[in-house]
Design a protein around this motif. Structure first.
Motif, PDB file in Angstrom:
ATOM      1  N   PRO A 105      -5.251   2.544   4.375  1.00 31.78           N
ATOM      2  CA  PRO A 105      -6.963   2.633   4.531  1.00 31.78           C
ATOM      3  C   PRO A 105      -7.139   1.852   5.498  1.00 31.78           C
ATOM      4  O   PRO A 105      -6.563   0.496   5.501  1.00 31.78           O
ATOM      5  N   SER A 106      -8.177   1.977   6.260  1.00 30.49           N
ATOM      6  CA  SER A 106      -8.546   1.012   7.378  1.00 30.49           C
ATOM      7  C   SER A 106      -9.042  -0.349   6.964  1.00 30.49           C
ATOM      8  O   SER A 106      -8.951  -1.226   7.565  1.00 30.49           O
ATOM      9  N   PHE A 107      -9.484  -0.338   5.702  1.00 27.71           N
ATOM     10  CA  PHE A 107     -10.074  -1.843   5.290  1.00 27.71           C
ATOM     11  C   PHE A 107      -8.849  -2.620   4.204  1.00 27.71           C
ATOM     12  O   PHE A 107      -9.195  -3.632   3.892  1.00 27.71           O
ATOM     13  N   ILE A 151       0.767  -1.118  -0.131  1.00 31.36           N
ATOM     14  CA  ILE A 151      -0.034   0.021  -0.068  1.00 31.36           C
ATOM     15  C   ILE A 151       1.163   1.171   0.040  1.00 31.36           C
ATOM     16  O   ILE A 151       2.026   1.341   0.847  1.00 31.36           O
ATOM     17  N   LEU A 152       0.520   2.231  -0.812  1.00 33.96           N
ATOM     18  CA  LEU A 152       1.374   3.557  -0.839  1.00 33.96           C
ATOM     19  C   LEU A 152       0.244   4.406   0.006  1.00 33.96           C
ATOM     20  O   LEU A 152      -0.669   4.835  -0.531  1.00 33.96           O
ATOM     21  N   ALA A 153       0.666   4.651   1.190  1.00 35.55           N
ATOM     22  CA  ALA A 153      -0.309   5.337   2.174  1.00 35.55           C
ATOM     23  C   ALA A 153      -0.388   6.628   2.011  1.00 35.55           C
ATOM     24  O   ALA A 153       0.663   7.320   1.544  1.00 35.55           O
ATOM     25  N   ARG A 154      -1.409   7.466   2.386  1.00 39.06           N
ATOM     26  CA  ARG A 154      -1.400   8.998   2.484  1.00 39.06           C
ATOM     27  C   ARG A 154      -0.653   9.471   3.788  1.00 39.06           C
ATOM     28  O   ARG A 154      -0.659   8.916   4.524  1.00 39.06           O
ATOM     29  N   GLU A 155      -0.305  10.891   3.567  1.00 41.18           N
ATOM     30  CA  GLU A 155       0.302  11.426   4.632  1.00 41.18           C
ATOM     31  C   GLU A 155      -0.588  12.151   5.485  1.00 41.18           C
ATOM     32  O   GLU A 155      -1.491  13.029   5.072  1.00 41.18           O
TER      33      GLU A 155
END
Length: 302
Positions: A142-144, A129-133
């Motif tokens: 994302p929580s899912f 996952i490339l997560a948001r800052e």
């Protein structure tokens, strides 16, 4: 003799699916694969009774090494090429075992260029996952989307989903090497000697050895970064990283075929001084891996 599959046969559907694929050779063989040409030159030289088959542009060379039936081919570099052409192999040949022979970047700081590493399991560490800052320097996926391994900045590794006959889809990170093949590798590691100089007299400062154990990771990136190398070692206990082995391990697992990979260190993935070492030691590392694989094939039970 080069046997070409006819385009008309392809259109007619003779090899259109894995379940209906045309078997080109029914001799049970050990498949030995490499990613690109320098890695399989030595292995071809060791082969006797060679016969070539071409499928979808890939040459599969059958014959014997140390008296054992084998089929050699190049997967091509990258996870996609490795997976695609490994399945192509299994669709058209009777494969007993899959063996990968190639080079890799060294991750464990206690290992050196020229060493041959035989991990006990492989993971696809760049499936992530490339997560948001969400705050300066803080990243939240994302929580899912589940994740359990430590992140590297915005990068959060994930498991992959695997399906195979007779089983429900499962999520996995690690794909284990076959334990019986690993035992054979352990026996070979005790007795073999490896090259420590190139033909141009570029010599290693530490005599190379074979190490069996630990983890390997694979992903679609050439790594030449000391900080990321440290992350891979700390997070995955990785001994090596490459761009194919875990994909082949995935395909082997899905098809219930025993798998093992031998990777010789051509460079330190950014951990050394100066320019990446692969340009100097690629040939030496390829030869060392091939030498261990040849000895491994000789040691396989009949």
């Amino acid at each position: 003799m080069l046997k070409q599959l006819c385009c008309l046969a392809l259109l007619a559907g003779s090899i259109s699916t894995a379940s209906g694929a045309e078997m080109l050779d029914d001799t049970p063989r050990t498949a030995v694969m490499s990613a690109f040409a320098p890695e399989w030159v030595a292995l071809q030289a060791a082969m006797s009774d060679r016969e070539d088959f071409s499928v979808n542009g890939v040459t599969f060379a059958t014959g014997t090494i140390e008296g054992k039936p084998v089929v050699l081919f190049l997967t091509g570099v990258s996870m996609v090429n490795a997976a695609m052409n490994s399945q192509l192999l299994l669709d058209h040949f009777a494969v007993k075992n899959i063996v990968f022979s190639g080079i890799a970047g060294g991750v464990n700081p206690d290992r050196h260029i020229g060493d041959v590493i035989v991990p006990t399991q492989w993971g696809q560490y760049l499936d992530m996952i490339l997560a948001r800052e969400t705050a300066p320097g803080e990243f939240t996926p994302p929580s899912f989307l589940p994740h359990s391994l430590p992140n590297y900045g915005m990068m959060f590794p994930q498991d992959v989903t695997v399906t195979r006959e007779g089983s429900e889809p499962e999520n996995k990170f690690w794909f284990a090497v076959d334990p019986d093949l690993l035992k054979v590798a352990e026996g070979v590691a005790e007795s073999i000697s490896l090259k420590d100089c190139t033909p141009d007299n570029a010599c290693l400062t530490t005599a190379p050895k074979v190490y069996v154990g630990g983890n390997g990771v694979s992903g679609s990136a050439f790594v030449d970064n000391a900080e990321f190398r440290s992350y891979a070692f700390d997070t995955f206990d990785a001994q090596v990283l490459d761009m194919e082995s875990a994909a082949v391990a995935h395909v082997a697992y899905a098809n219930n075929v025993p798998f093992i990979a031998f990777r010789s260190l051509s460079d330190l993935a950014g951990g050394g001084e100066g320019e990446n070492e692969m340009g100097t030691f690629m040939g030496l590392a390829s030869d060392n891996s091939a030498a261990v694989v040849e000895a491994f094939i000789a040691a396989l039970p009949e």
